[in-house]
Design a protein around this motif. Structure first.
Motif, PDB file in Angstrom:
ATOM      1  N   ALA A  46      13.149   0.590  -2.410  1.00 47.39           N
ATOM      2  CA  ALA A  46      14.125   1.395  -3.131  1.00 47.39           C
ATOM      3  C   ALA A  46      14.432   2.668  -2.344  1.00 47.39           C
ATOM      4  O   ALA A  46      15.575   3.141  -2.319  1.00 47.39           O
ATOM      5  CB  ALA A  46      13.604   1.733  -4.526  1.00 47.39           C
ATOM      6  N   GLU A  47      13.419   3.225  -1.666  1.00 48.03           N
ATOM      7  CA  GLU A  47      13.605   4.442  -0.873  1.00 48.03           C
ATOM      8  C   GLU A  47      14.550   4.191   0.305  1.00 48.03           C
ATOM      9  O   GLU A  47      15.367   5.049   0.652  1.00 48.03           O
ATOM     10  CB  GLU A  47      12.256   4.973  -0.357  1.00 48.03           C
ATOM     11  CG  GLU A  47      11.313   5.470  -1.438  1.00 48.03           C
ATOM     12  CD  GLU A  47      10.655   4.344  -2.249  1.00 48.03           C
ATOM     13  OE1 GLU A  47      10.478   3.222  -1.719  1.00 48.03           O
ATOM     14  OE2 GLU A  47      10.340   4.579  -3.427  1.00 48.03           O
ATOM     15  N   ALA A  48      14.428   3.010   0.925  1.00 52.18           N
ATOM     16  CA  ALA A  48      15.310   2.679   2.047  1.00 52.18           C
ATOM     17  C   ALA A  48      16.760   2.577   1.578  1.00 52.18           C
ATOM     18  O   ALA A  48      17.670   3.084   2.233  1.00 52.18           O
ATOM     19  CB  ALA A  48      14.861   1.371   2.699  1.00 52.18           C
ATOM     20  N   LEU A  49      16.962   1.944   0.426  1.00 47.03           N
ATOM     21  CA  LEU A  49      18.313   1.857  -0.129  1.00 47.03           C
ATOM     22  C   LEU A  49      18.845   3.254  -0.447  1.00 47.03           C
ATOM     23  O   LEU A  49      19.978   3.586  -0.103  1.00 47.03           O
ATOM     24  CB  LEU A  49      18.329   0.978  -1.386  1.00 47.03           C
ATOM     25  CG  LEU A  49      19.651   0.949  -2.169  1.00 47.03           C
ATOM     26  CD1 LEU A  49      20.831   0.551  -1.298  1.00 47.03           C
ATOM     27  CD2 LEU A  49      19.524   0.022  -3.374  1.00 47.03           C
ATOM     28  N   LYS A  50      18.013   4.077  -1.051  1.00 46.65           N
ATOM     29  CA  LYS A  50      18.435   5.439  -1.382  1.00 46.65           C
ATOM     30  C   LYS A  50      18.799   6.220  -0.119  1.00 46.65           C
ATOM     31  O   LYS A  50      19.784   6.961  -0.095  1.00 46.65           O
ATOM     32  CB  LYS A  50      17.340   6.170  -2.160  1.00 46.65           C
ATOM     33  CG  LYS A  50      17.748   7.581  -2.579  1.00 46.65           C
ATOM     34  CD  LYS A  50      16.640   8.292  -3.330  1.00 46.65           C
ATOM     35  CE  LYS A  50      16.991   9.677  -3.789  1.00 46.65           C
ATOM     36  NZ  LYS A  50      17.883  10.478  -2.983  1.00 46.65           N
ATOM     37  N   SER A  51      18.042   6.019   0.956  1.00 50.16           N
ATOM     38  CA  SER A  51      18.311   6.783   2.180  1.00 50.16           C
ATOM     39  C   SER A  51      19.681   6.436   2.759  1.00 50.16           C
ATOM     40  O   SER A  51      20.411   7.325   3.187  1.00 50.16           O
ATOM     41  CB  SER A  51      17.204   6.589   3.218  1.00 50.16           C
ATOM     42  OG  SER A  51      17.294   5.335   3.846  1.00 50.16           O
ATOM     43  N   VAL A  52      20.071   5.150   2.754  1.00 50.12           N
ATOM     44  CA  VAL A  52      21.392   4.811   3.290  1.00 50.12           C
ATOM     45  C   VAL A  52      22.508   5.232   2.340  1.00 50.12           C
ATOM     46  O   VAL A  52      23.591   5.623   2.781  1.00 50.12           O
ATOM     47  CB  VAL A  52      21.527   3.316   3.682  1.00 50.12           C
ATOM     48  CG1 VAL A  52      20.591   2.967   4.808  1.00 50.12           C
ATOM     49  CG2 VAL A  52      21.353   2.410   2.503  1.00 50.12           C
ATOM     50  N   MET A  53      22.227   5.208   1.046  1.00 48.07           N
ATOM     51  CA  MET A  53      23.228   5.694   0.081  1.00 48.07           C
ATOM     52  C   MET A  53      23.435   7.198   0.277  1.00 48.07           C
ATOM     53  O   MET A  53      24.568   7.680   0.255  1.00 48.07           O
ATOM     54  CB  MET A  53      22.798   5.383  -1.354  1.00 48.07           C
ATOM     55  CG  MET A  53      22.772   3.898  -1.673  1.00 48.07           C
ATOM     56  SD  MET A  53      24.376   3.088  -1.563  1.00 48.07           S
ATOM     57  CE  MET A  53      25.016   3.461  -3.174  1.00 48.07           C
ATOM     58  N   ASP A  54      22.339   7.920   0.511  1.00 47.96           N
ATOM     59  CA  ASP A  54      22.435   9.369   0.734  1.00 47.96           C
ATOM     60  C   ASP A  54      23.170   9.693   2.039  1.00 47.96           C
ATOM     61  O   ASP A  54      23.734  10.773   2.182  1.00 47.96           O
ATOM     62  CB  ASP A  54      21.036  10.004   0.760  1.00 47.96           C
ATOM     63  CG  ASP A  54      20.374  10.022  -0.609  1.00 47.96           C
ATOM     64  OD1 ASP A  54      21.071   9.771  -1.625  1.00 47.96           O
ATOM     65  OD2 ASP A  54      19.157  10.277  -0.669  1.00 47.96           O
ATOM     66  N   MET A  55      23.162   8.749   2.995  1.00 47.66           N
ATOM     67  CA  MET A  55      23.869   8.935   4.259  1.00 47.66           C
ATOM     68  C   MET A  55      25.377   8.692   4.109  1.00 47.66           C
ATOM     69  O   MET A  55      26.124   8.837   5.078  1.00 47.66           O
ATOM     70  CB  MET A  55      23.316   7.988   5.334  1.00 47.66           C
ATOM     71  CG  MET A  55      21.935   8.352   5.823  1.00 47.66           C
ATOM     72  SD  MET A  55      21.113   7.036   6.797  1.00 47.66           S
ATOM     73  CE  MET A  55      22.332   6.592   8.006  1.00 47.66           C
ATOM     74  N   GLY A  56      25.814   8.302   2.908  1.00 49.58           N
ATOM     75  CA  GLY A  56      27.245   8.082   2.681  1.00 49.58           C
ATOM     76  C   GLY A  56      27.695   6.658   2.934  1.00 49.58           C
ATOM     77  O   GLY A  56      28.873   6.406   3.205  1.00 49.58           O
ATOM     78  N   MET A  57      26.780   5.705   2.837  1.00 50.33           N
ATOM     79  CA  MET A  57      27.092   4.315   3.133  1.00 50.33           C
ATOM     80  C   MET A  57      28.213   3.759   2.264  1.00 50.33           C
ATOM     81  O   MET A  57      29.076   3.029   2.758  1.00 50.33           O
ATOM     82  CB  MET A  57      25.831   3.461   2.985  1.00 50.33           C
ATOM     83  CG  MET A  57      25.969   2.068   3.554  1.00 50.33           C
ATOM     84  SD  MET A  57      26.558   0.839   2.388  1.00 50.33           S
ATOM     85  CE  MET A  57      25.236   0.818   1.240  1.00 50.33           C
TER      86      MET A  57
END
Length: 171
Positions: A141-152
């Protein structure tokens, strides 16, 4: 869902599913994902180009690419390069492409500090239009959140808009 609109949902905290209907035949949409001459015209968000695009489009094959920001209005991103490496797992033309997506360097070495993604692209024929379903499974879930936070999500929206524009140019 209407044409040009992306629908998104998260399953199991680490699977992101994106869907969009394109007003183009399935064979054309599929070809946009396998032909480097097409990818160079649309892959990446607005202001980014694909100066490097090497594809071996087959199961076990690799796509190594570089996205580069060419838009001076993007401030600190201008001139930035983002390298990626895709390893194709399964291809059923013109229905499905399954691959693992990695961040890499210019030599193709995988960046172990960034999350990889297991991606399944489904191309569904809907009366001459194509429903594209992008299922991306992250390691956590953290990996998904990190790419979402990058503006994916904004990036994929802009990328798919560019895909639509490219198809309109050639059909």
């Amino acid at each position: 869902m209407s044409i040009n609109e992306i629908s998104s949902r998260v399953e199991n905290d680490r699977v992101l599913i994106l869907e969009r209907i394109f007003d183009a035949p399935r064979d054309l949409v599929f070809n946009m994902f396998k032909d480097p001459e097409h990818l160079k015209h649309w892959w990446g968000p607005n202001g980014w180009e694909l100066p490097v695009c090497h594809i071996d489009f087959r199961p076990g094959g690799i796509w190594h690419f570089c996205m580069k920001c060419m838009d001076k209005n993007q401030g600190e991103f201008y001139g930035m390069e983002s390298w990626g490496k895709v390893v194709y797992k399964d291809i059923i033309e013109p229905e499905t492409i399954v691959y693992t997506d990695y961040f890499s360097d210019a030599e193709g070495n995988i960046n172990q500090d960034m999350p990889s993604t297991e991606v399944t692209l489904e191309f569904i024929d809907t009366d001459g239009k194509t429903k594209l379903v992008n299922r991306a499974e992250y390691v956590s879930a953290e990996a998904l959140k990190s790419v979402m936070d990058m503006g994916m999500l904004q990036g994929i929206t802009e990328t798919w808009n560019r895909l639509e524009d490219r198809m309109n140019e050639i059909k």
